[in-house]
Design a protein around this motif. Structure first.
Motif, short mmCIF file in Angstrom:
data_model
loop_
_atom_site.label_atom_id
_atom_site.label_comp_id
_atom_site.label_asym_id
_atom_site.label_seq_id
_atom_site.Cartn_x
_atom_site.Cartn_y
_atom_site.Cartn_z
N ILE A 13 0.59 -1.31 -0.13
CA ILE A 13 -0.21 0.08 -0.10
C ILE A 13 0.83 0.85 0.27
CG2 ILE A 13 -1.98 -1.15 1.06
CD1 ILE A 13 -1.42 0.50 3.97
N PRO A 14 -0.06 2.31 -0.87
CA PRO A 14 0.72 3.37 -0.57
C PRO A 14 1.36 4.18 1.07
CG PRO A 14 -0.76 4.25 -1.25
CD PRO A 14 -0.99 2.46 -1.22
N GLU A 15 1.93 4.84 1.08
CA GLU A 15 2.77 5.31 2.74
C GLU A 15 1.14 6.24 3.34
OE1 GLU A 15 5.55 7.54 5.34
OE2 GLU A 15 5.96 7.43 2.94
N LYS A 16 0.01 7.02 2.63
CA LYS A 16 -1.51 7.20 2.84
C LYS A 16 -1.74 6.58 3.45
CE LYS A 16 -3.34 8.28 -1.51
NZ LYS A 16 -4.04 9.68 -1.96
N TRP A 17 -2.14 5.51 2.70
CA TRP A 17 -3.22 4.40 3.05
C TRP A 17 -2.74 4.22 4.45
CZ3 TRP A 17 -5.17 0.39 -0.62
CH2 TRP A 17 -5.94 1.57 -1.23
N THR A 18 -1.60 3.53 5.27
CA THR A 18 -1.61 3.06 6.77
C THR A 18 -2.47 4.52 7.79
OG1 THR A 18 0.15 5.08 6.90
CG2 THR A 18 0.82 3.20 6.08
N LYS A 19 -2.73 5.58 7.54
CA LYS A 19 -3.85 5.82 7.90
C LYS A 19 -4.93 5.27 8.66
CE LYS A 19 -4.57 9.58 4.81
NZ LYS A 19 -5.21 11.32 4.67
N PHE A 20 -5.01 4.84 7.52
CA PHE A 20 -7.29 4.26 7.31
C PHE A 20 -6.74 2.73 7.96
CE2 PHE A 20 -6.87 6.61 2.91
CZ PHE A 20 -7.77 8.01 4.05
N PHE A 21 -5.58 2.12 7.43
CA PHE A 21 -5.23 0.67 8.26
C PHE A 21 -5.59 0.84 9.93
CE2 PHE A 21 -5.69 -0.67 3.61
CZ PHE A 21 -5.55 -1.74 3.51
N SER A 22 -4.90 1.85 10.17
CA SER A 22 -3.76 1.68 11.63
C SER A 22 -5.87 2.27 12.24
CB SER A 22 -3.06 2.99 11.68
OG SER A 22 -4.13 4.18 11.75
N GLN A 23 -6.40 2.08 12.16
CA GLN A 23 -7.86 2.98 12.35
C GLN A 23 -8.23 1.84 12.19
OE1 GLN A 23 -10.33 6.05 10.21
NE2 GLN A 23 -7.97 7.90 11.12
N ALA A 24 -8.24 0.68 11.54
CA ALA A 24 -9.12 -0.98 11.66
C ALA A 24 -8.14 -1.82 13.05
CB ALA A 24 -9.28 -1.33 10.29
N MET A 25 -8.59 -3.08 12.56
CA MET A 25 -8.43 -3.94 12.11
C MET A 25 -7.87 -5.24 11.36
SD MET A 25 -11.11 -5.26 15.59
CE MET A 25 -10.29 -6.54 15.89
N LEU A 26 -7.14 -4.38 10.19
CA LEU A 26 -7.00 -5.60 9.19
C LEU A 26 -5.88 -6.13 9.44
CD1 LEU A 26 -9.00 -3.38 6.73
CD2 LEU A 26 -10.18 -5.45 7.72
N TYR A 27 -4.86 -4.97 10.05
CA TYR A 27 -3.13 -5.33 10.18
C TYR A 27 -3.56 -6.84 10.97
CZ TYR A 27 -1.19 -1.51 9.54
OH TYR A 27 -0.07 -0.54 8.65
N ARG A 28 -4.54 -7.53 11.31
CA ARG A 28 -4.06 -8.53 11.85
C ARG A 28 -4.96 -9.51 11.15
NH1 ARG A 28 -8.08 -7.21 17.85
NH2 ARG A 28 -6.59 -6.10 18.26
N LYS A 29 -4.74 -9.75 10.31
CA LYS A 29 -5.49 -10.90 9.10
C LYS A 29 -4.62 -10.42 7.75
CE LYS A 29 -10.66 -9.73 10.60
NZ LYS A 29 -11.76 -10.19 10.13
N PHE A 30 -4.26 -9.44 7.61
CA PHE A 30 -3.50 -9.82 6.23
C PHE A 30 -1.86 -8.84 6.40
CE2 PHE A 30 -7.55 -8.61 5.27
CZ PHE A 30 -7.92 -10.27 4.87
N ASP A 31 -1.09 -9.72 5.73
CA ASP A 31 0.41 -8.68 5.64
C ASP A 31 0.64 -7.37 4.60
OD1 ASP A 31 1.35 -11.31 7.06
OD2 ASP A 31 1.61 -12.39 5.23
N VAL A 32 0.49 -6.72 5.73
CA VAL A 32 0.78 -4.47 4.59
C VAL A 32 2.12 -4.46 4.86
CG1 VAL A 32 0.21 -2.79 5.41
CG2 VAL A 32 -1.87 -4.77 5.61
N GLU A 33 2.34 -4.66 3.47
CA GLU A 33 3.45 -3.53 2.75
C GLU A 33 3.52 -2.14 2.79
OE1 GLU A 33 5.83 -5.61 0.29
OE2 GLU A 33 5.76 -7.97 1.92
N VAL A 34 4.30 -1.18 3.58
CA VAL A 34 4.39 0.31 3.32
C VAL A 34 4.91 0.38 2.39
CG1 VAL A 34 3.86 2.42 4.09
CG2 VAL A 34 3.38 0.49 5.38
#
Length: 316
Positions: free
Chosen positions: A81-102
């Motif tokens: 994901i682009p860096e600017k999307w980190t603010k959205f993922f950080s507000q959700a629990m999606l990090y727990r379910k998927f691997d996310v590379e910034v």
């Protein structure tokens, strides 16, 4: 003299979906279908790479998040994901379910970053945005194959659609099926006159076994001859007829025979069931006759329906 090759907006290659859309509208118009093909491929390790896309903001993120709930738990997904999307993922629990590379970034990101402030200032749709966020949180707590999850998912998609087409979004409001009649597209479903045709005398006389014929492929699907035996159509394999499309609901509609007539009933599908161009009300059976046209999922991308069938009935 050097030349540059324009990248396709979406490219699928061996378990990887590369997204290189140049606007949020372009992204929203094509992402769901490519993502659906990816997650139903034979590959177990999947990657979605957004690093070459521009103009993706909150609405695009919410569309991505909504589709993540469709993934089989046996598959592993990595999101770049682009860096600017980190603010959205950080507000959700999606990090727990998927691997996310910034991804921190390539030359183009400077242009994207300069647009961020403008995009946020232009967003006047906080109510719809918050509604989607709340619904996504509900989805995280529900079993993915439950009826309640499908209802919440449909509500989230409706809220995203409202968010996409508010005046502040800068996107054109799509024509509804009723507005398309003047262009001739809806007449394909309704008949040449643009109105739902009444059952002909011949159709009224037909009370034998019925079948659906796919308008595009010509394939025929026999319907049960026994009274009250259900014939479900939907996206998942446990339907009597599976339609593998992300636009079709898990349990989209059902047909049954009663006496010499067949009935069809929409089961609360997100994109609707139409008979001769008229959308059915959910959970209300409608009698169909020989020659009626049944369309599943009329959307902006598929104004004639994701699937269109002609109901045919034999004479007795």
């Amino acid at each position: 003299m050097s030349t540059t090759t324009e990248r396709p907006a979406f490219e699928l290659l061996e378990g990887c979906l590369a997204v290189a859309t140049q606007s949020e509208q372009e992204f929203l118009e094509g992402f769901e279908e490519y993502f659906w093909v990816l997650i139903h491929s034979e590959f177990k390790d999947l990657v979605v790479d957004f690093s070459a896309s521009k103009g993706l903001d909150l609405t695009a993120y919410q569309m991505v998040a909504l589709n993540l709930f469709e993934i089989n738990p046996s598959k592993r997904l990595t999101l770049r994901i682009p860096e600017k999307w980190t603010k959205f993922f950080s507000q959700a629990m999606l990090y727990r379910k998927f691997d996310v590379e910034v991804v921190r970034f390539l030359g183009q990101d400077r242009d994207v970053a300069e647009q961020d402030g403008e995009d946020e200032e232009a967003d006047e749709s906080q109510e719809h945005s918050q509604q989607v966020t709340d619904l996504l949180s509900q989805l995280e707590q529900l079993p993915s194959d439950s009826q309640e999850a499908e209802v919440v998912s449909a509500q989230a998609r409706e809220a995203i659609d409202k968010l996409r087409h508010t005046p502040s979004s800068g996107m054109a409001r799509p024509s509804s099926p009723s507005r398309m009649a003047s262009s001739g597209k809806e007449r394909i479903l309704q008949g040449e006159g643009g109105e739902s045709p009444a059952a002909s005398e011949d159709a009224l006389k037909r009370t034998g076994e019925g079948e659906l014929q796919d308008v595009r492929s010509g394939a025929k699907y026999p319907l049960p001859a026994a009274d009250e035996k259900p014939f479900h159509i939907g996206r998942v394999p446990d339907n009597e007829m599976q339609v593998a499309s992300p636009l079709i609901s898990r349990r989209h509609c059902v047909l049954r025979r009663r006496g010499g007539r067949y009935e069809i009933m929409d089961l609360g599908s997100g994109n609707g069931t139409y008979v001769n161009g008229k959308r059915l009300e959910a959970n209300q059976a409608k009698t169909i006759f020989h020659g009626d046209r049944i369309a599943l999922a009329i959307t902006r991308q598929f104004p004639q329906g994701a699937k269109v069938y002609v109901f045919q009935q034999q004479e007795t």
